[in-house]
Every structure is written in structure tokens, then in C-alpha cells.
Motif scaffolding. Sequence first.
Motif, PDB file in Angstrom:
ATOM      1  N   CYS A  14       0.752  -1.313  -0.262  1.00  0.00           N
ATOM      2  CA  CYS A  14       0.039   0.053   0.067  1.00  0.00           C
ATOM      3  C   CYS A  14       0.794   1.263   0.135  1.00  0.00           C
ATOM      4  CB  CYS A  14      -0.934  -0.101   1.284  1.00  0.00           C
ATOM      5  SG  CYS A  14      -2.065  -1.236   1.460  1.00  0.00           S
ATOM      6  N   CYS A  15       0.527   2.118  -0.976  1.00  0.00           N
ATOM      7  CA  CYS A  15       1.458   3.187  -0.916  1.00  0.00           C
ATOM      8  C   CYS A  15       0.952   4.209   0.408  1.00  0.00           C
ATOM      9  CB  CYS A  15       1.037   4.075  -2.080  1.00  0.00           C
ATOM     10  SG  CYS A  15      -0.164   5.339  -2.270  1.00  0.00           S
ATOM     11  N   HIS A  16       2.035   4.932   0.821  1.00  0.00           N
ATOM     12  CA  HIS A  16       1.921   5.745   2.091  1.00  0.00           C
ATOM     13  C   HIS A  16       1.063   6.611   2.008  1.00  0.00           C
ATOM     14  CE1 HIS A  16       3.586   8.115   5.272  1.00  0.00           C
ATOM     15  NE2 HIS A  16       3.593   9.187   4.548  1.00  0.00           N
ATOM     16  N   PHE A  17       0.674   7.467   1.092  1.00  0.00           N
ATOM     17  CA  PHE A  17      -0.205   8.496   1.047  1.00  0.00           C
ATOM     18  C   PHE A  17      -1.723   8.437   1.098  1.00  0.00           C
ATOM     19  CE2 PHE A  17       3.861  10.354  -0.602  1.00  0.00           C
ATOM     20  CZ  PHE A  17       4.141  11.357   0.227  1.00  0.00           C
ATOM     21  N   CYS A  18      -1.959   7.138   0.166  1.00  0.00           N
ATOM     22  CA  CYS A  18      -3.684   7.096   0.149  1.00  0.00           C
ATOM     23  C   CYS A  18      -3.823   5.690   0.646  1.00  0.00           C
ATOM     24  CB  CYS A  18      -3.896   7.311  -1.351  1.00  0.00           C
ATOM     25  SG  CYS A  18      -3.529   9.041  -1.690  1.00  0.00           S
ATOM     26  N   ILE A  42       4.726   0.984   1.445  1.00  0.00           N
ATOM     27  CA  ILE A  42       5.687   1.393   0.461  1.00  0.00           C
ATOM     28  C   ILE A  42       5.252   2.846   0.224  1.00  0.00           C
ATOM     29  CG2 ILE A  42       5.843  -0.942  -0.418  1.00  0.00           C
ATOM     30  CD1 ILE A  42       4.055  -0.041  -2.737  1.00  0.00           C
ATOM     31  N   PRO A  43       6.333   3.707  -0.437  1.00  0.00           N
ATOM     32  CA  PRO A  43       6.412   4.851  -0.717  1.00  0.00           C
ATOM     33  C   PRO A  43       5.308   5.385  -1.970  1.00  0.00           C
ATOM     34  CG  PRO A  43       8.730   4.433  -0.471  1.00  0.00           C
ATOM     35  CD  PRO A  43       7.887   3.190  -0.578  1.00  0.00           C
ATOM     36  N   CYS A  44       5.336   4.619  -2.822  1.00  0.00           N
ATOM     37  CA  CYS A  44       4.570   4.794  -4.008  1.00  0.00           C
ATOM     38  C   CYS A  44       4.520   3.352  -4.659  1.00  0.00           C
ATOM     39  CB  CYS A  44       5.135   5.940  -4.768  1.00  0.00           C
ATOM     40  SG  CYS A  44       4.136   6.314  -6.632  1.00  0.00           S
ATOM     41  N   THR A  45       3.324   3.079  -5.392  1.00  0.00           N
ATOM     42  CA  THR A  45       3.223   1.911  -6.170  1.00  0.00           C
ATOM     43  C   THR A  45       3.910   1.858  -7.529  1.00  0.00           C
ATOM     44  OG1 THR A  45       1.237   2.777  -7.322  1.00  0.00           O
ATOM     45  CG2 THR A  45       1.019   1.378  -5.466  1.00  0.00           C
ATOM     46  N   GLY A  46       4.534   3.055  -7.689  1.00  0.00           N
ATOM     47  CA  GLY A  46       5.498   3.263  -8.974  1.00  0.00           C
ATOM     48  C   GLY A  46       6.904   2.676  -8.544  1.00  0.00           C
ATOM     49  N   ALA A  67      -2.119  -1.613  -3.714  1.00  0.00           N
ATOM     50  CA  ALA A  67      -2.916  -0.541  -3.635  1.00  0.00           C
ATOM     51  C   ALA A  67      -2.296   0.962  -3.784  1.00  0.00           C
ATOM     52  CB  ALA A  67      -3.822  -0.827  -2.456  1.00  0.00           C
ATOM     53  N   GLY A  68      -2.889   1.764  -4.552  1.00  0.00           N
ATOM     54  CA  GLY A  68      -2.227   2.790  -4.629  1.00  0.00           C
ATOM     55  C   GLY A  68      -3.283   4.253  -4.604  1.00  0.00           C
ATOM     56  N   CYS A  69      -2.745   5.309  -4.873  1.00  0.00           N
ATOM     57  CA  CYS A  69      -3.646   6.496  -5.021  1.00  0.00           C
ATOM     58  C   CYS A  69      -4.542   6.480  -6.164  1.00  0.00           C
ATOM     59  CB  CYS A  69      -2.927   7.985  -5.234  1.00  0.00           C
ATOM     60  SG  CYS A  69      -1.577   7.837  -4.010  1.00  0.00           S
ATOM     61  N   MET A  70      -5.823   7.368  -6.080  1.00  0.00           N
ATOM     62  CA  MET A  70      -6.592   7.139  -7.336  1.00  0.00           C
ATOM     63  C   MET A  70      -5.942   7.609  -8.309  1.00  0.00           C
ATOM     64  SD  MET A  70      -9.534   6.576  -5.742  1.00  0.00           S
ATOM     65  CE  MET A  70     -10.751   7.140  -7.147  1.00  0.00           C
ATOM     66  N   ASP A  73      -3.856  10.959  -9.032  1.00  0.00           N
ATOM     67  CA  ASP A  73      -3.610  11.727  -7.706  1.00  0.00           C
ATOM     68  C   ASP A  73      -2.439  11.172  -6.942  1.00  0.00           C
ATOM     69  OD1 ASP A  73      -5.861  13.149  -7.560  1.00  0.00           O
ATOM     70  OD2 ASP A  73      -7.104  11.927  -6.380  1.00  0.00           O
ATOM     71  N   CYS A  74      -1.580  10.544  -7.723  1.00  0.00           N
ATOM     72  CA  CYS A  74      -0.313   9.960  -7.320  1.00  0.00           C
ATOM     73  C   CYS A  74       0.598  10.935  -6.758  1.00  0.00           C
ATOM     74  CB  CYS A  74       0.293   9.135  -8.390  1.00  0.00           C
ATOM     75  SG  CYS A  74       2.011   8.529  -7.907  1.00  0.00           S
ATOM     76  N   HIS A  75       1.130  11.087  -5.617  1.00  0.00           N
ATOM     77  CA  HIS A  75       1.897  11.997  -5.405  1.00  0.00           C
ATOM     78  C   HIS A  75       3.293  12.198  -6.125  1.00  0.00           C
ATOM     79  CE1 HIS A  75      -0.962  12.093  -2.270  1.00  0.00           C
ATOM     80  NE2 HIS A  75      -0.409  13.270  -1.444  1.00  0.00           N
ATOM     81  N   TYR A  76       3.553  11.049  -6.856  1.00  0.00           N
ATOM     82  CA  TYR A  76       4.754  11.128  -7.639  1.00  0.00           C
ATOM     83  C   TYR A  76       4.368  11.273  -9.211  1.00  0.00           C
ATOM     84  CZ  TYR A  76       7.049  10.074  -3.396  1.00  0.00           C
ATOM     85  OH  TYR A  76       7.653  10.212  -2.090  1.00  0.00           O
ATOM     86  N   GLN A  77       3.275  11.773  -9.594  1.00  0.00           N
ATOM     87  CA  GLN A  77       2.661  12.243 -10.791  1.00  0.00           C
ATOM     88  C   GLN A  77       1.957  10.876 -11.275  1.00  0.00           C
ATOM     89  OE1 GLN A  77       2.997  15.172 -11.992  1.00  0.00           O
ATOM     90  NE2 GLN A  77       4.060  15.731 -10.212  1.00  0.00           N
ATOM     91  N   GLY A  79       3.102   7.552 -10.833  1.00  0.00           N
ATOM     92  CA  GLY A  79       3.478   6.188 -10.441  1.00  0.00           C
ATOM     93  C   GLY A  79       2.529   5.165 -10.439  1.00  0.00           C
ATOM     94  N   ASN A  80       1.241   5.493 -10.152  1.00  0.00           N
ATOM     95  CA  ASN A  80       0.362   4.541  -9.968  1.00  0.00           C
ATOM     96  C   ASN A  80      -0.118   3.885 -11.410  1.00  0.00           C
ATOM     97  OD1 ASN A  80      -0.842   6.768 -10.689  1.00  0.00           O
ATOM     98  ND2 ASN A  80      -2.613   6.462  -9.174  1.00  0.00           N
ATOM     99  N   LEU A  81       0.176   4.740 -12.556  1.00  0.00           N
ATOM    100  CA  LEU A  81      -0.038   4.412 -13.896  1.00  0.00           C
ATOM    101  C   LEU A  81       1.027   3.172 -14.217  1.00  0.00           C
ATOM    102  CD1 LEU A  81      -1.378   7.634 -15.424  1.00  0.00           C
ATOM    103  CD2 LEU A  81      -2.500   5.933 -14.329  1.00  0.00           C
TER     104      LEU A  81
HETATM  105 FE1  FES Z   1       0.455   6.723  -3.941  1.00  0.00          FE
HETATM  106 FE2  FES Z   1       2.046   7.181  -5.943  1.00  0.00          FE
HETATM  107  S1  FES Z   1       2.096   8.071  -3.985  1.00  0.00           S
HETATM  108  S2  FES Z   1       0.452   5.471  -5.833  1.00  0.00           S
END
Ligand code: FES
Length: 147
Positions: A14-18, A42-46, A67-70, A73-77, A79-81
Motif C-alpha cells: 500500500c502506498c504511504h499517501f493514500c 511502500i512510498p509509491c506503487t510506482g 493499492a495506490g492512490c486514485m 492523484d499519485c504524489h509522484y505524478q 507512479g500508479n499508472l
Molecule cells: Fe500513491 Fe504514487 S504516491 S501511488
Amino acid sequence: MGELGFEPRIVALCCHFCAYAAADLAGALRLQCPDSIHVVKIPCTGDLDVRDVLAAFESGADGVMIAGCMEGDCHYQTGNLRALKRVERTQQVLTEAGVGGERIRMYHLSSAMGGRWAEVAREMDAHIRQLGPSPLRPVGGASAGES
Ligand code: FES
């Protein structure tokens, strides 16, 4: 068809932010989540690599949730894509290896989605129970989420 007495082990990356925050919120709200889910922050799913997911299976996971951000909405632009593409590639690898690509799923959540987290955790638990144990599960060995 599920296997009698089978208790799945599911690693949730799971990404930290969401997603991690959503899982945390579900816990704070005392929403019912299955014991089979082992949340790993994890910091980001990316940042995920196919090898990270394969390592989870090799150490005894029967299923893996990413599981990542919507989307958007990824905090690293993006990453989730990127993660979504890697999940698809990992599904192919798992299918070719005879493990089953359907053992890995990706979800998108916001930090406010505690209820949705509990829902997807139960959904993943039921899905993996239906599939039965992973063919990579070590017999009598250490398991994912245990150390
Ligand atoms: Fe959540 Fe990138 S910070 S998926």
C-alpha cells in the motif's frame, strides 16, 4: 473451488499517501478486515518492481494486492499508472509460470476510503480462498507477512 481449511496469506503493498492511510482509517473505525491481509507500507506503487511481487509469492503469499492512490492523484505524478502496467506484466509472468495471474490485483483508493479498503480486503480474501493455495507456497516453511 476453495480448499477446505485453507487460510490464505495475502500481502497488501500500500502506498504511504493514500491506500495505507485508508487501511489505517479502516482500523481506526474498527471496520472488519480479514486476518489474511498483511499490509506493507511502500512510498509509491510506482516503485514496485516485478521482482518484489514475485518475492512475495516465493515467501509464501497466496495473493498480492497492490493499492495506490486514485488515478491522477499519485504524489509522484504517474507512479500508479506505471504500477498498473507492471501489474499487468506480472500477471502475464505468473500465468506463464503456472501460478495464476489472477492472484494479483491492483486497487486505487484515497486516504478517506476506509470503508472501501475494508470492502476490497474482504473481496481479495474471498477471491484467494476461491483460488486455493499458491503452488509456490512453501510446505511447512515461513510465510509471507510473518517474520
Ligand atoms: Fe500513491 Fe504514487 S504516491 S501511488
